[in-house]
Design a protein around this motif. Structure first.
Motif, PDB file in Angstrom:
ATOM      1  N   VAL A   1       9.168 -25.786  -6.134  1.00 48.86           N
ATOM      2  CA  VAL A   1       8.053 -24.870  -5.903  1.00 48.86           C
ATOM      3  C   VAL A   1       8.594 -23.497  -5.527  1.00 48.86           C
ATOM      4  CG1 VAL A   1       6.024 -24.392  -4.502  1.00 48.86           C
ATOM      5  CG2 VAL A   1       6.570 -26.751  -5.126  1.00 48.86           C
TER       6      VAL A   1
ATOM      7  N   PHE B   1      -2.551 -23.953 -11.624  1.00 47.01           N
ATOM      8  CA  PHE B   1      -1.876 -25.059 -12.293  1.00 47.01           C
ATOM      9  C   PHE B   1      -2.751 -26.308 -12.290  1.00 47.01           C
ATOM     10  CE2 PHE B   1       1.455 -22.440 -10.180  1.00 47.01           C
ATOM     11  CZ  PHE B   1       1.901 -21.812 -11.338  1.00 47.01           C
TER      12      PHE B   1
ATOM     13  N   SER C   1       3.270 -19.782 -15.897  1.00 42.81           N
ATOM     14  CA  SER C   1       3.738 -21.078 -15.431  1.00 42.81           C
ATOM     15  C   SER C   1       5.234 -21.056 -15.152  1.00 42.81           C
ATOM     16  CB  SER C   1       3.412 -22.160 -16.469  1.00 42.81           C
ATOM     17  OG  SER C   1       2.022 -22.260 -16.677  1.00 42.81           O
ATOM     18  N   TYR C   2       5.972 -20.308 -15.962  1.00 47.41           N
ATOM     19  CA  TYR C   2       7.426 -20.218 -15.808  1.00 47.41           C
ATOM     20  C   TYR C   2       7.809 -18.745 -15.737  1.00 47.41           C
ATOM     21  CZ  TYR C   2       7.060 -25.051 -17.350  1.00 47.41           C
ATOM     22  OH  TYR C   2       6.712 -26.373 -17.457  1.00 47.41           O
TER      23      TYR C   2
ATOM     24  N   TYR D   1       5.012 -18.449  -4.181  1.00 50.98           N
ATOM     25  CA  TYR D   1       3.866 -17.725  -4.717  1.00 50.98           C
ATOM     26  C   TYR D   1       2.988 -17.283  -3.546  1.00 50.98           C
ATOM     27  CZ  TYR D   1       4.755 -19.501  -9.467  1.00 50.98           C
ATOM     28  OH  TYR D   1       5.310 -19.783 -10.685  1.00 50.98           O
TER      29      TYR D   1
ATOM     30  N   SER E   1       3.462 -25.144  -8.662  1.00 42.70           N
ATOM     31  CA  SER E   1       3.993 -24.918 -10.003  1.00 42.70           C
ATOM     32  C   SER E   1       3.542 -26.101 -10.856  1.00 42.70           C
ATOM     33  CB  SER E   1       5.524 -24.809  -9.974  1.00 42.70           C
ATOM     34  OG  SER E   1       6.102 -26.085  -9.766  1.00 42.70           O
TER      35      SER E   1
END
Length: 269
Positions: free
Chosen positions: A108, A226, A6-7, A111, A200
Motif C-alpha cells: 500500500v 479501488f 491504479s499504478y 495516498y 491499492s
C-alpha cells in the motif's frame, strides 16, 4: 488513465520520458548557443519541472509530483556519488524507512484523501448515523480528525513510523480522533460502523474477505478508487473533484456475518 491511477509508477515513468523528449529538443536547439555545462544545468531544471507538470496533468497525487520533480537531481547526485560523502545516503535511507517502511509489506503506497472526498465521507456518516469510523492506512490523519466528534469516534490505523508519529501528534494537539500504530490486517473491525480504505488494487480481495469475516451486519466498507474484483458494490459515489474519485460502498449483510460466525464456530470446535 485508470491504469495510471491504479499504478502511479506508470505515470511517473511517462512523465520522465516526456520530459526527456523536451530536454532533447531544447538541447538540440541550443547546442550552438550554450556551453556543455550550461546545457547540463538547463536540461536538469527542464527535466525536473516538465516531469512534475506532466505528473500533475496525469492527475497523480501531489507526492508523486514531488518525486518526479526531485528524481532527476537525485539521479545526477547518484551518478556523481564518488565525490560525495556517504552519510547523506544513509540519512535518505532512514527517512524513506520511517515514511514508507510499510509499503513493501502491506503493498500500500501513501495516498492522501482530498478535501472533497473527506466531505463526501462526512456526508456518508451523517446519512447512516454512524458512530464508529475507522480509516485503514490513515496517512497523516486528516480524514480521522475531520470525522471525529458530534458523538462519533474516528480511529486511524497507520504503521509507517514517522507518518504515524506526525498524525498522532496532530490528533493530540487538535484533540480530534485517535491514531494507532498497527498493521491493518491485525485490526479488529467488528465494532465499526464504517471502514474506509484508500489502499491499492493489490490488497482489495484480502481486505474484503477480512471485512466479511469481521464486520457486523449493516456496516459499510468504503474503498476510495479501488473496487473489489468480482464483487458488485452496493453503491458507487462519483465525486466532482479533479481526479474524478469514485467511492465504492460495500454493505455487509446478515448472510455474510452469519457465514463468518459459522466459520469462527467451526474453528473453535
Amino acid at each position: 488513465m485508470r491504469a495510471i491511477r491504479s499504478y502511479p509508477i506508470i505515470g511517473a515513468v511517462i512523465a520522465q520520458v516526456a520530459a526527456g523528449v523536451t530536454v532533447i529538443a531544447i538541447s538540440a536547439g541550443l547546442a550552438g548557443v550554450l556551453d556543455a555545462q550550461s546545457l547540463f544545468w538547463l536540461g536538469l531544471v527542464v527535466q525536473s519541472v516538465a516531469a512534475a507538470l506532466v505528473t500533475r496533468l496525469l492527475g497523480l497525487p501531489v507526492w508523486w509530483v514531488w518525486i518526479c520533480l526531485c528524481f532527476p537531481a537525485a539521479l545526477a547526485l547518484a551518478l556523481n556519488a564518488g565525490e560525495l560523502p556517504a552519510w547523506p545516503f544513509g540519512v535518505g535511507f532512514v527517512v524513506l524507512y520511517l515514511f514508507f517502511s510499510n509499503t513493501a509489506r502491506e503493498r500500500v503506497p501513501l495516498y492522501l484523501t482530498n478535501r472533497l472526498t473527506t466531505e463526501a465521507l462526512l456526508s456518508l456518516v451523517h446519512q447512516r448515523g454512524a458512530r464508529r469510523f475507522i480509516d485503514l492506512g490513515s496517512g497523516l490523519g486528516g480524514v480521522v480528525r475531520a470525522l471525529d466528534g458530534e458523538g462519533r469516534h474516528a480511529t486511524g490505523v497507520e504503521s509507517a513510523p514517522m507518518v504515524w508519529l506526525v498524525s498522532a501528534l496532530l490528533s493530540k494537539i487538535q484533540r480530534r480522533g485517535e491514531i494507532v500504530r498497527q498493521d491493518i490486517w491485525s485490526t479488529d473491525l467488528s465494532g465499526e460502523d464504517i471502514v474506509y480504505a484508500f489502499l491499492s488494487p493489490e490488497p482489495m480481495p484480502q481486505l474484503f474477505e477480512k471485512a466479511r469475516r469481521e464486520m457486523k451486519p449493516g456496516s459499510l466498507l468504503v474503498s476510495n478508487s479501488f473496487a473489489v474484483p468480482g464483487v458488485e458494490a452496493s453503491e458507487i459515489w462519483e465525486l466532482a473533484d479533479r481526479r474524478k474519485t469514485r467511492l465504492y460502498l460495500y454493505e455487509m449483510h446478515q448472510a455474510e456475518a452469519a457465514s463468518a460466525g459459522d466459520g469462527a464456530a467451526a474453528k473453535a470446535s
